[in-house]
Design an enzyme around this catalytic site. Structure first.
Site, PDB file in Angstrom:
ATOM      1  N   ARG A   1     -82.250   4.758  -4.050  1.00 28.45           N
ATOM      2  CA  ARG A   1     -82.189   3.391  -5.060  1.00 28.45           C
ATOM      3  C   ARG A   1     -82.494   3.690  -6.500  1.00 28.45           C
ATOM      4  O   ARG A   1     -82.298   2.956  -7.316  1.00 28.45           O
ATOM      5  CB  ARG A   1     -82.978   2.487  -4.568  1.00 28.45           C
TER       6      ARG A   1
ATOM      7  N   ASP B   1     -81.296   8.310   7.914  1.00 27.10           N
ATOM      8  CA  ASP B   1     -82.376   7.756   7.799  1.00 27.10           C
ATOM      9  C   ASP B   1     -82.795   8.206   9.455  1.00 27.10           C
ATOM     10  O   ASP B   1     -82.101   8.609  10.330  1.00 27.10           O
ATOM     11  CB  ASP B   1     -82.163   6.131   7.895  1.00 27.10           C
TER      12      ASP B   1
ATOM     13  N   ARG C   1     -73.738   1.389  -2.625  1.00 24.73           N
ATOM     14  CA  ARG C   1     -74.339   0.422  -1.852  1.00 24.73           C
ATOM     15  C   ARG C   1     -74.126  -1.123  -2.035  1.00 24.73           C
ATOM     16  O   ARG C   1     -74.136  -1.720  -0.994  1.00 24.73           O
ATOM     17  CB  ARG C   1     -75.786   0.649  -1.742  1.00 24.73           C
TER      18      ARG C   1
ATOM     19  N   ARG D   1     -86.549  11.444  -0.936  1.00 28.42           N
ATOM     20  CA  ARG D   1     -85.802  10.233  -1.297  1.00 28.42           C
ATOM     21  C   ARG D   1     -85.124  10.396  -2.674  1.00 28.42           C
ATOM     22  O   ARG D   1     -84.936   9.526  -3.484  1.00 28.42           O
ATOM     23  CB  ARG D   1     -86.687   8.981  -1.563  1.00 28.42           C
TER      24      ARG D   1
ATOM     25  N   TYR E   1     -91.859   2.877  14.927  1.00 35.05           N
ATOM     26  CA  TYR E   1     -91.096   1.817  14.472  1.00 35.05           C
ATOM     27  C   TYR E   1     -90.352   0.731  15.823  1.00 35.05           C
ATOM     28  O   TYR E   1     -90.246  -0.152  15.830  1.00 35.05           O
ATOM     29  CB  TYR E   1     -89.768   2.299  13.844  1.00 35.05           C
TER      30      TYR E   1
HETATM   31  O1  CP3 Z   1     -83.160  11.149  -0.495  1.00 31.34           O
HETATM   32  C1  CP3 Z   1     -83.516  11.233   0.958  1.00 31.34           C
HETATM   33  O2  CP3 Z   1     -84.743  11.445   0.983  1.00 31.34           O
HETATM   34  C2  CP3 Z   1     -82.679  11.291   1.881  1.00 31.34           C
HETATM   35  C3  CP3 Z   1     -82.487  10.056   2.570  1.00 31.34           C
HETATM   36  C4  CP3 Z   1     -83.724   9.138   3.518  1.00 31.34           C
HETATM   37  C5  CP3 Z   1     -83.460   8.010   3.727  1.00 31.34           C
HETATM   38  N1  CP3 Z   1     -84.453   7.769   4.674  1.00 31.34           N
HETATM   39  C6  CP3 Z   1     -82.781   6.885   3.096  1.00 31.34           C
HETATM   40  C7  CP3 Z   1     -82.924   5.540   2.968  1.00 31.34           C
HETATM   41  C8  CP3 Z   1     -84.667  10.068   4.234  1.00 31.34           C
HETATM   42  C9  CP3 Z   1     -85.151  11.361   4.139  1.00 31.34           C
HETATM   43  C10 CP3 Z   1     -85.231   8.977   4.987  1.00 31.34           C
HETATM   44  C11 CP3 Z   1     -86.345   8.946   6.028  1.00 31.34           C
HETATM   45  C12 CP3 Z   1     -87.053   7.863   6.300  1.00 31.34           C
HETATM   46  N2  CP3 Z   1     -86.649   6.676   6.641  1.00 31.34           N
HETATM   47  C13 CP3 Z   1     -88.357   7.928   6.437  1.00 31.34           C
HETATM   48  C14 CP3 Z   1     -89.416   9.177   6.484  1.00 31.34           C
HETATM   49  C15 CP3 Z   1     -89.610   9.651   4.953  1.00 31.34           C
HETATM   50  C16 CP3 Z   1     -90.660   8.835   4.425  1.00 31.34           C
HETATM   51  O3  CP3 Z   1     -90.500   7.972   3.547  1.00 31.34           O
HETATM   52  O4  CP3 Z   1     -91.804   8.730   4.857  1.00 31.34           O
HETATM   53  C17 CP3 Z   1     -88.841   6.741   7.113  1.00 31.34           C
HETATM   54  C18 CP3 Z   1     -90.167   6.418   7.270  1.00 31.34           C
HETATM   55  C19 CP3 Z   1     -87.940   5.939   6.972  1.00 31.34           C
HETATM   56  C20 CP3 Z   1     -87.538   4.459   7.486  1.00 31.34           C
HETATM   57  C21 CP3 Z   1     -87.204   3.566   6.413  1.00 31.34           C
HETATM   58  N3  CP3 Z   1     -85.970   3.472   5.967  1.00 31.34           N
HETATM   59  C22 CP3 Z   1     -87.988   2.859   5.109  1.00 31.34           C
HETATM   60  C23 CP3 Z   1     -89.434   2.996   5.190  1.00 31.34           C
HETATM   61  C24 CP3 Z   1     -87.010   2.389   4.375  1.00 31.34           C
HETATM   62  C25 CP3 Z   1     -87.298   1.947   2.973  1.00 31.34           C
HETATM   63  C26 CP3 Z   1     -87.693   0.351   2.966  1.00 31.34           C
HETATM   64  C27 CP3 Z   1     -87.103  -0.341   1.733  1.00 31.34           C
HETATM   65  O5  CP3 Z   1     -86.148  -0.756   1.339  1.00 31.34           O
HETATM   66  O6  CP3 Z   1     -88.243  -0.129   0.886  1.00 31.34           O
HETATM   67  C28 CP3 Z   1     -85.768   2.845   4.949  1.00 31.34           C
HETATM   68  C29 CP3 Z   1     -84.462   2.492   4.140  1.00 31.34           C
HETATM   69  C30 CP3 Z   1     -83.837   3.428   3.405  1.00 31.34           C
HETATM   70  N4  CP3 Z   1     -83.825   4.842   3.970  1.00 31.34           N
HETATM   71  C31 CP3 Z   1     -83.570   3.316   2.303  1.00 31.34           C
HETATM   72  C32 CP3 Z   1     -82.851   4.428   1.989  1.00 31.34           C
HETATM   73  C33 CP3 Z   1     -81.957   5.321   0.590  1.00 31.34           C
HETATM   74  C34 CP3 Z   1     -83.183   2.185   1.359  1.00 31.34           C
HETATM   75  C35 CP3 Z   1     -82.222   1.207   1.924  1.00 31.34           C
HETATM   76  C36 CP3 Z   1     -81.354   0.675   0.942  1.00 31.34           C
HETATM   77  O7  CP3 Z   1     -80.880   1.800   0.005  1.00 31.34           O
HETATM   78  O8  CP3 Z   1     -81.228  -0.457   0.935  1.00 31.34           O
END
Ligand code: CP3
Length: 368
Positions: free
Chosen positions: A49, A94, A58, A45, A170
């Site tokens: 953010r 994602d 964003r 991540r 999910y």
């Molecule tokens: O920098 C990185 O790691 C690359 C980008 C990345 C994202 N999601 C962007 C993202 C990666 C590798 C993921 C994988 C992902 N997504 C996982 C596996 C990694 C982990 O954390 O265990 C999972 C479980 C998800 C599902 C998911 N998508 C979650 C739990 C969330 C967060 C919810 C929140 O807002 O707290 C997301 C949204 C997400 N994915 C964001 C980003 C940058 C935030 C969205 C935003 O910017 O509004």
């Protein structure tokens, strides 16, 4: 004279992929038993953010809109590399992107995560799940090519996908869950439907990873983020065969394959048996202890507690040095190498300067 026309994936991207076997990438060297030129570090991540430049993009664009726009994916992927000098970029995407591309109605809701419009809970729901046409994630392949054109030679590009269990959780829950009760009810209660669903998700995952690998990513990480909800016996019975197939079907690319989940201390041996080259470890298990659990011959990745980044410079330095020492002991105990990372993703309120300083410190400590 006949003109030889190269398809995009046969030109620069392909050359990069063939270079990824040498040790010019510290991350690849650490993953494969080579000698890295410096201690490799990246952060799960890291693109997201915690960065004001990400929030600026964003502000005007939805998450899924950004994920399917190659130029935006490229820019967001490169932001943390420019800022922190990490040894790897991770593709900005994602785990639900391939599900969306296959036609499943879902959204990524800020502060919540993926939300599925029509959760998948019955054999009939599973029977009508769409397949993923590689063309549906063509924008992601295009993004990989753009990124590879911009990355420095020593910086690896990591592609990724969600593992079948985490994707299933999910789809079945419809969103995040604390107990995974519906997921486990289907798994225990209707193993035949469960296996059809998991097989289907493994196919989608393989297709998504192959698009990224064909475009030239230098490594891949399979996120089974929520597998730690299962006992080792249930993981081996209900999950491992499907994740093993994913790893087997991409083995021919010869790029390092990383496997990670949260709270998987008890699952480390079983998650290693499914075939990755690198095992990701969260902060609950010291890296040298992780090697005792998985055995020699695998690299380890991790495992600074992401909350340590809020505890001030002295604590951060002490904990970074401790993880480095644990990593060195892991290598002495038979690990192929150590890739520094957090034990899970960067928390959104993290001060990005703490990450930049941590990278400087990690790179300044001599390799053993
Ligand atoms: O920098 C990185 O790691 C690359 C980008 C990345 C994202 N999601 C962007 C993202 C990666 C590798 C993921 C994988 C992902 N997504 C996982 C596996 C990694 C982990 O954390 O265990 C999972 C479980 C998800 C599902 C998911 N998508 C979650 C739990 C969330 C967060 C919810 C929140 O807002 O707290 C997301 C949204 C997400 N994915 C964001 C980003 C940058 C935030 C969205 C935003 O910017 O509004």
């Amino acid at each position: 004279m006949a003109q030889l026309t190269l398809m995009p994936h046969e030109s620069g991207a392909h050359n990069r992929r063939s270079r990824s076997h040498d040790s010019s990438f510290p991350l690849v060297a650490a993953a494969t038993g080579g000698r890295p030129t410096r201690r490799p570090v990246w952060f799960m991540r890291q693109a997201g953010r915690s960065l004001p430049e990400y929030r600026a993009i964003r502000a005007d664009h939805g998450m899924l809109e950004a994920c399917f726009d190659p130029a935006m994916v490229c820019e967001i992927t490169l932001q943390p590399v420019r800022r922190h000098d990490v040894d790897a970029a991770i593709l900005f995407s994602d785990i639900v992107v391939p599900l969306r591309a296959a036609g499943i109605d879902l959204d990524i809701v800020a502060g919540t995560g993926p939300v599925i419009a029509h959760p998948v809970r019955t054999a009939a729901d599973v029977a009508v799940l769409p397949r993923l046409d590689p063309a549906g994630v063509g924008a992601i392949g295009k993004a990989v090519e753009l990124i590879l054109g911009e990355l420095a030679d020593h910086t690896a590009l990591i592609g990724f996908a969600g593992a079948p269990f985490t994707l299933a959780s999910y789809l079945i829950e419809g969103g995040p869950s604390r107990t995974y009760a519906r997921t486990k009810a289907l798994m225990y209660g209707d193993p035949r439907t469960w296996n059809v669903l998991m097989g289907h998700l493994a196919d989608i995952t393989v297709t998504f990873l192959r698009v990224q690998l064909d475009a030239g990513v230098d490594a891949v990480q399979l996120f089974d983020s929520w597998a730690g909800q299962l006992s080792p016996a249930d993981y081996r019975h209900y999950v491992a065969p499907h994740s093993a197939r994913v790893f087997a079907e991409i083995a021919g690319y010869g790029v390092p394959r990383i496997h990670f989940g949260v709270g998987t201390g008890e699952l480390l041996p079983a998650m290693t048996e499914v075939g990755p080259d690198v095992i990701g470890v969260d902060w609950r298990v010291p890296l040298d202890e992780a090697v005792r659990r998985v055995g020699p011959g695998k690299a380890v990745q991790g495992n600074l507690d992401p909350t340590v980044l809020f505890a001030g410079a002295d604590v951060i330095e002490r904990e970074v040095r401790r993880v480095i020492d644990d990593g060195d002991r892991a290598v002495a105990a038979g690990a192929t190498g150590h890739i520094f990372n957090l034990g899970h993703g960067v928390l959104p309120t993290t001060d990005p300067d703490t990450l930049t300083r941590a990278v400087d410190l990690i790179h300044s400590v001599d390799l053993p």
